[in-house]
Design an enzyme around this catalytic site. Structure first.
Site, short mmCIF file in Angstrom:
data_model
loop_
_atom_site.label_atom_id
_atom_site.label_comp_id
_atom_site.label_asym_id
_atom_site.label_seq_id
_atom_site.Cartn_x
_atom_site.Cartn_y
_atom_site.Cartn_z
N ASP A 181 39.23 33.90 31.87
CA ASP A 181 38.57 34.80 32.83
C ASP A 181 39.59 35.25 33.87
O ASP A 181 39.54 34.85 35.03
CB ASP A 181 37.40 34.05 33.48
CG ASP A 181 36.60 34.92 34.41
OD1 ASP A 181 36.89 36.12 34.51
OD2 ASP A 181 35.66 34.39 35.04
N LYS A 233 40.14 38.49 34.56
CA LYS A 233 39.68 39.77 35.11
C LYS A 233 40.85 40.74 35.30
O LYS A 233 41.11 41.22 36.41
CB LYS A 233 38.91 39.55 36.41
CG LYS A 233 37.65 38.70 36.22
CD LYS A 233 36.77 38.67 37.45
CE LYS A 233 35.48 37.90 37.22
NZ LYS A 233 35.61 36.43 37.19
N VAL A 234 41.54 41.03 34.22
CA VAL A 234 42.73 41.90 34.24
C VAL A 234 42.41 43.21 34.95
O VAL A 234 41.41 43.86 34.64
CB VAL A 234 43.18 42.21 32.79
CG1 VAL A 234 44.40 43.12 32.81
CG2 VAL A 234 43.48 40.93 32.04
N THR A 275 51.86 45.76 33.34
CA THR A 275 51.58 44.41 33.87
C THR A 275 50.47 43.75 33.05
O THR A 275 50.57 42.58 32.67
CB THR A 275 51.16 44.50 35.36
OG1 THR A 275 52.22 45.12 36.08
CG2 THR A 275 50.87 43.13 35.95
N SER A 335 27.65 39.39 39.06
CA SER A 335 26.46 38.62 39.46
C SER A 335 26.30 38.47 40.97
O SER A 335 25.24 38.07 41.44
CB SER A 335 26.55 37.22 38.84
OG SER A 335 27.71 36.56 39.31
N ALA A 364 23.45 27.93 40.36
CA ALA A 364 24.09 28.01 41.68
C ALA A 364 23.98 29.39 42.33
O ALA A 364 23.87 29.51 43.55
CB ALA A 364 25.57 27.61 41.55
N GLY A 410 21.55 31.60 41.59
CA GLY A 410 20.14 32.00 41.69
C GLY A 410 19.53 32.62 40.45
O GLY A 410 18.33 32.85 40.41
N ARG A 456 28.88 25.54 37.74
CA ARG A 456 28.56 24.45 38.67
C ARG A 456 27.28 23.69 38.35
O ARG A 456 27.20 22.49 38.64
CB ARG A 456 28.50 25.02 40.11
CG ARG A 456 29.87 25.37 40.65
CD ARG A 456 29.77 26.23 41.88
NE ARG A 456 29.29 27.56 41.56
CZ ARG A 456 29.04 28.50 42.47
NH1 ARG A 456 29.23 28.24 43.74
NH2 ARG A 456 28.63 29.70 42.10
O1 O7M Z 1 27.80 28.98 37.15
P1 O7M Z 1 28.74 29.22 38.31
O2 O7M Z 1 28.17 30.12 39.34
O3 O7M Z 1 29.30 27.96 38.86
O4 O7M Z 1 30.05 29.94 37.70
C1 O7M Z 1 30.02 31.20 37.15
C2 O7M Z 1 31.36 31.54 36.54
O5 O7M Z 1 31.28 32.86 36.01
C3 O7M Z 1 32.53 31.54 37.50
O6 O7M Z 1 33.70 31.16 36.78
C4 O7M Z 1 32.65 32.99 37.94
O7 O7M Z 1 33.96 33.32 38.30
C5 O7M Z 1 32.20 33.72 36.67
N1 O7M Z 1 31.53 35.01 36.89
C6 O7M Z 1 30.49 35.14 37.75
O8 O7M Z 1 30.02 34.17 38.34
N2 O7M Z 1 29.97 36.39 37.97
C7 O7M Z 1 30.38 37.50 37.33
O9 O7M Z 1 29.83 38.57 37.55
C8 O7M Z 1 31.40 37.37 36.40
C9 O7M Z 1 31.90 36.11 36.12
C10 O7M Z 1 32.70 35.97 34.96
O10 O7M Z 1 32.65 35.05 34.20
O11 O7M Z 1 33.42 36.99 34.64
C11 O7M Z 1 33.88 36.99 33.38
#
Ligand code: O7M
Length: 272
Positions: free
Chosen positions: A104, A106-107, A113, A162, A231, A233, A251
């Site tokens: 993850d 997020k490029v 790069t 999210s 976590a 919601g 989490r």
């Molecule tokens: O379940 P959590 O909230 O502890 O973790 C969620 C994981 O998903 C955490 O690694 C976030 O960086 C990632 N994430 C989001 O929570 N929201 C998004 O919109 C996108 C991501 C994600 O996974 O992007 C790929």
């Protein structure tokens, strides 16, 4: 010269022919009876405890791996452990357990790069990485897709995040470059996910109505990955009902008092 060697070694996992990421995820999910992607995130550690993080992560994976189809790594482990000295070993361990692995990262940069970022993560063994469609195609995402295609790996695009402020970016109204009409940013991103041949689209579980709308565009061609459960919601039930194929959960499991039981419970809710 070095780059060439690097690519040859990473063309296949264990020298075995590689299925496309999308197909491999689908098969892995069915075989393991799990639609859950573990977000392998642990809280910030003090410098004294940082050395224990590898052991903590390794033990955690040994305990909970049966309940997942994939593990999604984030900066939580890559920054303290390093990519090739620490995280690569965990990626290998996840593969040994039969899990798919997603980075993850997020490029979100210029193409040259992005290409280097993609090459390094794929060289470390990741099956797919996550990229941000805000950067566009030419000199943006194209090099990432090119590297992924060459190595038979996946690219998953963010479509609607999210968190609370997601509307500020992903929810903006824009002018559609093709029709000139007004369109929501995330609708445009969902269409791009189809056009670019992305292997997945991320839509937050906190916005089931957005999942529904994106699912209408993507159909079954591009699966939806949905984070934000517990976590943040969102609920797994409403995300799945709206059309998510995979749930990304961190989490709720990594901080649980009983992670194994919690992981099993969440997996049972979302068996494919
Ligand atoms: O379940 P959590 O909230 O502890 O973790 C969620 C994981 O998903 C955490 O690694 C976030 O960086 C990632 N994430 C989001 O929570 N929201 C998004 O919109 C996108 C991501 C994600 O996974 O992007 C790929």
């Amino acid at each position: 010269m070095k780059t060439k060697e690097f690519l040859v070694v990473t063309t296949s996992r264990n020298g075995v022919f590689r299925l496309s990421f999308r197909v491999n995820m689908e098969q892995t999910s069915k075989k393991r009876e799990s639609s859950i992607v573990l977000a392998f995130d642990f809280p910030l550690e003090t410098s004294e405890n940082r050395d224990n993080l590898f052991t903590k992560a390794e033990r955690f994976l040994e305990l909970v791996h049966p309940y997942f189809c994939a593990v999604k790594f984030n900066h939580h482990l890559v920054l303290p452990l390093g990519l090739f000295n620490g995280v690569q070993k965990l990626v290998k361990k996840a593969h040994d357990f039969g899990l798919m692995t997603i980075m993850d990262c997020k490029v979100n940069d210029i193409g040259s790069t992005n290409q280097v970022i993609a090459e390094y993560y794929y060289a470390a063994g990741f099956d797919a990485l996550i990229a941000n469609p805000f950067i566009g195609w030419h000199e943006g995402l194209q090099p990432v897709f090119d590297v992924a295609k060459k190595l038979k790996r996946g690219v998953i695009l963010l479509v609607y995040m999210s968190h609370k402020a997601a509307a500020e970016g992903y929810g903006q109204t824009i002018l559609d470059a093709e029709t000139g009409g007004k369109i929501a940013q995330y609708v445009s991103f969902a269409k791009k996910a189809l056009k670019y041949g992305a292997d997945g689209a991320v839509v937050g579980a906190t916005y089931p109505e957005k999942i529904r709308e994106v699912r209408e565009i993507l159909g079954r061609t591009v699966p939806i990955y949905s984070p934000g459960i517990g976590a943040q919601g969102g609920t797994g039930h409403s995300a799945l009902e709206a059309g998510a194929r995979y749930l990304i959960v961190g989490r709720e499991i990594t901080l649980a008092e009983h992670p194994v039981e919690t992981a099993k419970k969440i997996r049972d809710l979302a068996k494919p």
